[in-house]
Write an enzyme that holds these catalytic residues in place. Sequence first.
Site, PDB file in Angstrom:
ATOM      1  N   ASP B  73       0.867  -1.189   0.000  1.00 56.09           N
ATOM      2  CA  ASP B  73       0.000   0.000   0.000  1.00 56.09           C
ATOM      3  C   ASP B  73       0.898   1.231   0.000  1.00 56.09           C
ATOM      4  O   ASP B  73       0.837   2.079   0.869  1.00 56.09           O
ATOM      5  CB  ASP B  73      -0.993  -0.009   1.177  1.00 56.09           C
ATOM      6  CG  ASP B  73      -0.332  -0.101   2.549  1.00 56.09           C
ATOM      7  OD1 ASP B  73       0.904  -0.322   2.620  1.00 56.09           O
ATOM      8  OD2 ASP B  73      -1.044   0.054   3.558  1.00 56.09           O
ATOM      9  N   CYS B  74       1.704   1.295  -1.040  1.00 57.00           N
ATOM     10  CA  CYS B  74       2.734   2.325  -1.135  1.00 57.00           C
ATOM     11  C   CYS B  74       2.174   3.598  -1.744  1.00 57.00           C
ATOM     12  O   CYS B  74       1.411   3.560  -2.694  1.00 57.00           O
ATOM     13  CB  CYS B  74       3.885   1.829  -2.004  1.00 57.00           C
ATOM     14  SG  CYS B  74       5.182   3.057  -2.204  1.00 57.00           S
ATOM     15  N   GLY B  75       2.619   4.713  -1.178  1.00 56.02           N
ATOM     16  CA  GLY B  75       2.200   6.010  -1.679  1.00 56.02           C
ATOM     17  C   GLY B  75       3.038   6.538  -2.818  1.00 56.02           C
ATOM     18  O   GLY B  75       2.853   7.677  -3.238  1.00 56.02           O
TER      19      GLY B  75
END
Lengths: 146, 123
Positions: B73-75
């Site tokens: 769940d990388c930004g």
Amino acid sequence: MTSSTTESPVTVEEEVLYSSTVTAVGEQVATFVEGHGILVFFGVDSPVELHDFSALHEATVATAGPRTGDVIELGGARIPVLAVGSVVEANLLNLGHIDLKANGAPEADMPGDVNLPVDTLVVPSAGDTFRILRPAGPVASPEDRS
Amino acid sequence: MSDYKSVTISKGRGGWGGPLVITPTADKPLIYSVTGGGIHPVAARIAELTGGQAFDGFKSSAPFDKIAVAVIDCGGTARVGVYPMKKVMTVDVHATSPAGPLASFIKEEIFVSGVGVNDVVEK
């Protein structure tokens, strides 16, 4: 767990939203900071493959993520927050993860970005304190969090 | 071990890259969830459809050569590049595109983003 080294004093008008102590700094952190103006934090429990380019830290206060107009305090330096992406708070509170970008940009390109003025980041050291401070009084409008 | 099935994972709204076809094997059985709050629903869905083993990267470490796919769940800065750099198929649940210091490793053959549970379908 708060560092006993000198910190800039918090005035009574500022709320401490997040406070942590840097425990380790990966080998690639200097390259990220000096080459790209990016500083990545992860919590101490993060998978080992993330440690090379991350500053690891351990929080004692973790109530909220930053928003525009807040102040990032790192190793005693105070840096104003220019823009914040939509997933920053969840990543910070769940994983101790935050991406600081000293790009001077008024809007967050990526959902994980926290934009800061250019040339404001330095390579942290173990023992440094990282904090997010919110001035009291009128706050930034909700659309700044988009 | 012929019990594993394949899934196709396509980019979701605003996403980039893919589609990826993921087939766990006895040597690479892990659906590696490097996300906040435990196994992400997208990782759980991939595991359910393929017969792979969902694995929480924040609970313990997995050897890279056991990973069929990493779900993040990388930004947009760090994790998006780390797993592709290590030749691991990577699914980002957020709608990111190649950026950051590791952007050169992010290719559509190995990375897909903006993925929701409904973007994972049996092949």
